[in-house]
Structure formats: C-alpha cells, structure tokens
Design a protein around this motif. Structure first.
Motif: not given
Length: 367
Positions: A84-87, A95-105, A142-144, A360-363
């Motif tokens: 939960s702490g690493l994100q 996407d055809t309409r927008e650039y989408r982004g997220a912070v995922i743990d 990002a909370p973490g 995850l792979d690269g770092e």
C-alpha cells in the motif's frame, strides 16, 4: 570453453539478481517468513536474511507480524512488499478522446485517477504539454512513495523511450522518457501501448509466456511475448500489424493511404463507420474477424504462440468477430488447434496496469 563460460560473474551482479528474485517471489506469492522465502528462491538463509534486511532498510519490504499457528518454538516473522505504501504513476496515451492517468499501489488498488482532453491530431507541442501536466497532477495526488512513472503510448518507441514515430500524436524522434525524467526527477519508462498491455496480461493477468496481445482502438497494434520476453524487432516495431495488407481483394482505404490494411477492417473507428453507412453489423464483424486471423496466422505458426488476447471494446470484439477469428485461425494453421483466443482480463486499465509493470521490472526487477 565458450565465451559465456569465461565471463566473470561479479558479486554486485549476483546480488542484484538475488534481490530481484526475492522481490519477484514476494510480489507473486505474498507474505512469507524468511525461511520460506529461502526455500522458494533457493537462496541460503543467510543470504535471504541479509537481502530482506537491506530491502527493509530501503523501504521496499515491511514486516507483517508473526505467523499464527501451532508450530513449536519462536513464531516466524512474516515479510512482504510494502504494497500500500509503494505506488507507481501510470499514463495511457492511447485513448481516442483523452490521456488517462492513475496512481496504482502494488496491491493493484487505484489510489488516484485523472485525465486531460487529448489535443487534436498533429498538435505535437500541445500533446507534450498535456502529458507533462497530467504527470505532475498525478504525482501531486499520490498518497505514498512513488517508485516511478510508466507510460504507454501509440507508435514506434525505442528501448530508451524515444518516440521514433507516432503520427497521430505528431511526435517523431521525441525523447519522451528523458524529457519526463528531467521534469519529475523520478525514474520514467516509456513503451508502446500494445507492448505495455502484453506485459500487463503476462505479469498481472496470468497469460502464458508465448502470447500476442492485440490492442484495438483508434488503431490496431500488437505486443508479442516469447518465453516471457517482449519481442521488439530490429526497428523496435515488432507487433506493428495495423498496416499489414490482409488479402488481395483491395479493401477499405486506410489512413496510411493504402487499401486493405488490417486497421481499415478492424479499428473501432472503421467498424463503426461501416455500420453507420448501412452495412450489416454481423457481416462487418465477420469480415474483421477473418482479416484479423489472416494477419496473425503466420505469426502464430512462426512463433508457435499458445494464446491470443484481444484488448478493446467487448461489444465489438467479443462474439461474432472473435468466433470468426478463431475459426479462420485454426483453418489456416497446423498444430495450433488449441490456441486460445480470449478477451483481456485487465479491462480498460490494461495499459495503465502494464505501465506499472514497466516500473516494477525496470526499477525492482519484478517480472
């Protein structure tokens, strides 16, 4: 003695490999004791204990408390990734309409989500500005601890994150990875969106190591894994199947100027335009499924793939289109009657989740 036999394995290389092995085992198998981790990885208990201590000090692994049970002696202390702490911050530019982004743990939970409108085709500077703005917004939300930024983008992208060619975005020879790394001061990994989707299916979705993930949206592209490794090709363009001509009977005019490209039969825009013009939907989907199989049958045969994954709107791809593709593929290949053709299990977030795998792979060396 071969050249490989004479290569000296340096201690720091062995330690990096062992560190990745421990992190990968924890990522896929979950919390366990140091003794269990040693057994699973084949490392000695001393080596495992040292590595776990180092990873705890680095803030990557945390102790989870003792194992409850009836075993005699001191209860074993369990360790796991700080899920939960690493994100990871992730961007999907396909996407055809927008650039989408997220912070995922690291448990897969989306901790923050945002998007920005996609600039018009060819507005290169506006597109770059939109990506920078979205990246900054996500990092601020990002909370973490953020391990890095992963980006999936359409086009031909080199191993070092240079967008060699992405006509719809108006980007050519753009060092996007270096540009974003300089802006945010964190590790950044940029890769083709279909390749990123393939990583998500393999690492997070349980797909085999010999799989093709076909991403259908504004265009058509594919990511190919053989023995669990991305196939990139001599020009970093492996999987660029959208502008392969399928058949010798002409076909619809493609945006590239040729007739009968796979994209002109299969892209969502092409499917919807043909239906809007009065074509029978079932016939449109059958045509697209047949042309898809014509394009990929030689690849399945040449690489001996075991699985094909379709990523895109299920209302278009699942059903008649997929069934036709399965039938045509099996009629055009030998020894591949058992090749599975299925829809993606990752849903609309397949590129975002694949962007997490990039980091995850690269770092961390987790694959």
């Amino acid at each position: 003695m071969t050249t490989r036999d004479r290569i000296k394995v340096l201690p720091e290389h062995a330690r990096t490999h062992n560190r990745s092995l421990v992190l990968t085992t924890l990522f896929h198998d979950g919390e366990m004791s140091r003794a269990d981790l040693a057994r699973e990885t084949g490392l000695t208990r001393v080596t495992t204990s040292d590595l776990v201590g180092e990873l705890i000090a680095d803030g990557l692994v945390v102790e989870q408390g003792t194992r409850q049970g009836s075993r005699p002696g001191k209860p074993a202390m369990l360790v796991d990734l700080d899920r939960s702490g690493l994100q990871v911050a992730a961007l999907d530019l396909s996407d055809t309409r927008e650039y989408r982004g997220a912070v995922i743990d690291l448990s897969g939970e989306v901790r923050a989500r945002s998007s920005v409108p996609r600039p018009a085709d060819g507005e290169a500077e506006a597109a770059i500005d939109a990506v920078r703005s979205l990246a900054a917004e996500l990092l601020g939300a990002a909370p973490g601890r953020v391990l890095g930024l992963g980006v999936g983008a359409p086009g031909v992208i080199t191993r070092d994150g240079v967008v060699a060619s992405s006509p719809n975005l108006g980007w050519f020879d753009l060092p996007l990875q270096a540009d974003l790394r300089e802006q945010i001061g964190l590790p950044v990994r940029v890769a083709n969106d279909a390749n990123v989707a393939a990583l998500a299916e393999h690492t997070l979705g349980g797909a085999s190591g010999d799989v093709m993930v076909i991403k259908v949206g504004r265009g058509v592209g594919a990511g190919v894994l053989t023995r669990g490794e991305l196939t990139r090709g001599s020009r970093d363009a492996a999987g660029e199947i959208g502008h392969v001509t399928v058949g010798t009977d002409g076909g619809p005019l493609c945006v590239c100027g040729k007739h009968g490209c796979l994209e002109s039969w299969l892209s969502i825009r092409s499917l919807e335009e043909r239906i809007a013009q009065g074509a029978d939907p079932d016939a449109v989907f059958r045509d697209a499924g047949e042309r898809l199989a014509i394009a990929i049958a030689p690849i399945v045969g040449a690489l001996d793939l075991s699985e094909i994954v379709l990523s895109g709107p299920a209302e278009h791809l699942d059903g008649i289109l997929r069934d036709t593709a399965v039938h045509t593929l099996r009629s055009r290949t030998f020894l591949h009657e058992d090749v599975q053709v299925r829809m993606s299990a990752q849903g609309d977030d397949v590129v975002l989740r694949g962007a997490v795998v990039l980091i995850l792979d690269g770092e961390l060396g987790v694959s």
